[in-house]
Design a protein around this motif. Structure first.
Motif, PDB file in Angstrom:
ATOM      1  N   UNK A  36       2.421   7.506   1.104  1.00  0.00           N
ATOM      2  CA  UNK A  36       2.468   8.880   1.603  1.00  0.00           C
ATOM      3  C   UNK A  36       1.136   9.574   1.374  1.00  0.00           C
ATOM      4  N   UNK A  37       0.528   9.340   0.204  1.00  0.00           N
ATOM      5  CA  UNK A  37      -0.796   9.903  -0.070  1.00  0.00           C
ATOM      6  C   UNK A  37      -1.843   9.336   0.888  1.00  0.00           C
ATOM      7  N   UNK A  38      -1.790   8.022   1.125  1.00  0.00           N
ATOM      8  CA  UNK A  38      -2.754   7.407   2.029  1.00  0.00           C
ATOM      9  C   UNK A  38      -2.616   7.928   3.455  1.00  0.00           C
ATOM     10  N   UNK A  39      -1.385   8.221   3.855  1.00  0.00           N
ATOM     11  CA  UNK A  39      -1.173   8.681   5.226  1.00  0.00           C
ATOM     12  C   UNK A  39      -1.518  10.141   5.422  1.00  0.00           C
ATOM     13  N   UNK A  40      -1.489  10.949   4.349  1.00  0.00           N
ATOM     14  CA  UNK A  40      -1.710  12.390   4.485  1.00  0.00           C
ATOM     15  C   UNK A  40      -3.101  12.834   4.049  1.00  0.00           C
ATOM     16  N   UNK A  41      -3.824  12.014   3.303  1.00  0.00           N
ATOM     17  CA  UNK A  41      -5.122  12.429   2.779  1.00  0.00           C
ATOM     18  C   UNK A  41      -6.173  12.470   3.899  1.00  0.00           C
ATOM     19  N   UNK A  42      -6.833  13.599   4.105  1.00  0.00           N
ATOM     20  CA  UNK A  42      -7.908  13.651   5.131  1.00  0.00           C
ATOM     21  C   UNK A  42      -9.110  12.814   4.739  1.00  0.00           C
ATOM     22  N   UNK A  43      -9.344  12.648   3.424  1.00  0.00           N
ATOM     23  CA  UNK A  43     -10.459  11.807   2.973  1.00  0.00           C
ATOM     24  C   UNK A  43     -10.243  10.351   3.380  1.00  0.00           C
ATOM     25  N   UNK A  44      -9.009   9.875   3.247  1.00  0.00           N
ATOM     26  CA  UNK A  44      -8.695   8.503   3.643  1.00  0.00           C
ATOM     27  C   UNK A  44      -8.856   8.329   5.149  1.00  0.00           C
ATOM     28  N   UNK A  45      -8.479   9.357   5.927  1.00  0.00           N
ATOM     29  CA  UNK A  45      -8.637   9.281   7.377  1.00  0.00           C
ATOM     30  C   UNK A  45     -10.111   9.178   7.766  1.00  0.00           C
TER      31      UNK A  45
END
Length: 211
Positions: A36-45
């Motif tokens: 969930x963190x990976x999908x919502x983090x703008x930094x990861x995007x």
């Protein structure tokens, strides 16, 4: 090893570490929070977008290394057939073999990095599907920790580009519907006008009966 191939090697090690972190056993709640963190983090995007550009450059390096391997193979075959090269002894052959080794090493390095990137992407998508299905099973079975919100987040994870594409298609369809409505209103007005004209003409031209 040159600087850019050293960076490719570091990227390969990072991919191996990420792959191990993805497949390592962990509780369902921890894994759900992580994804969930990976999908919502703008930094990861942003990081994912930068990695796509990086893999394009690695693909160029891979094509270049394949070309170098082919050229070294041709050069080695020509050297074996050349009597002057054979007269020089083992130093010339060792130089050709060393160049062949380095070119093959670079080709394998770039190839494995690209291949592992595809494996990581597919593994990430498969784990998201498994988490979504487990969340759906818990929700249908009435488990208190299951929520539809988390299932929706997992459905949307990693699909930011697909969502943007669908939004553009939806906006285009909305514009088409608005244009069709305007055309329909125009047709309706024209139909009413023609109907009024026909009705007026029919009344005026109707024959009168003498009493």
């Amino acid at each position: 090893m040159t600087l850019y191939y050293s960076l490719v090697f570091l990227l390969l090690l990072s991919e191996m570490a990420i792959f191990v972190s993805l497949v390592i056993p962990m509780p369902f709640t921890w894994r759900r929070k992580l994804f969930t963190f990976l999908s919502e983090s703008p930094l990861i995007a942003k990081l994912q977008y930068g990695m796509k550009i990086t893999f394009i450059f690695i693909l160029i390096l891979f094509v270049d290394s394949v070309n170098r391997v082919y050229r070294v193979q041709v050069e080695a075959s020509a050297a074996n057939k050349n009597p002057d090269t054979q007269a020089l002894g083992g130093s010339a052959r060792m130089e050709v073999q060393a160049r062949k080794f380095y070119s093959q090493r670079n080709m394998y390095l770039c190839g494995f990095t690209l291949f592992l990137s595809l494996i990581l992407n597919r593994t990430y998508v498969m784990i998201l599907d498994v988490l979504r299905l487990e969340e759906e099973v818990k929700r249908l079975s009435g488990h208190p920790s299951a929520t539809g919100k988390n299932a929706g987040k997992l459905d949307q994870a990693g699909n930011a580009g697909e969502i943007g594409k669908l939004r553009k298609e939806l906006e285009a369809k909305d514009r088409d519907i608005a244009n069709l409505k305007k055309q329909g209103e125009g047709f309706q007005r024209e139909y009413n006008r023609l109907g009024d004209e026909k009705a007026g003409t029919g009344i005026d031209s109707a024959p009168r009966k003498d009493i």
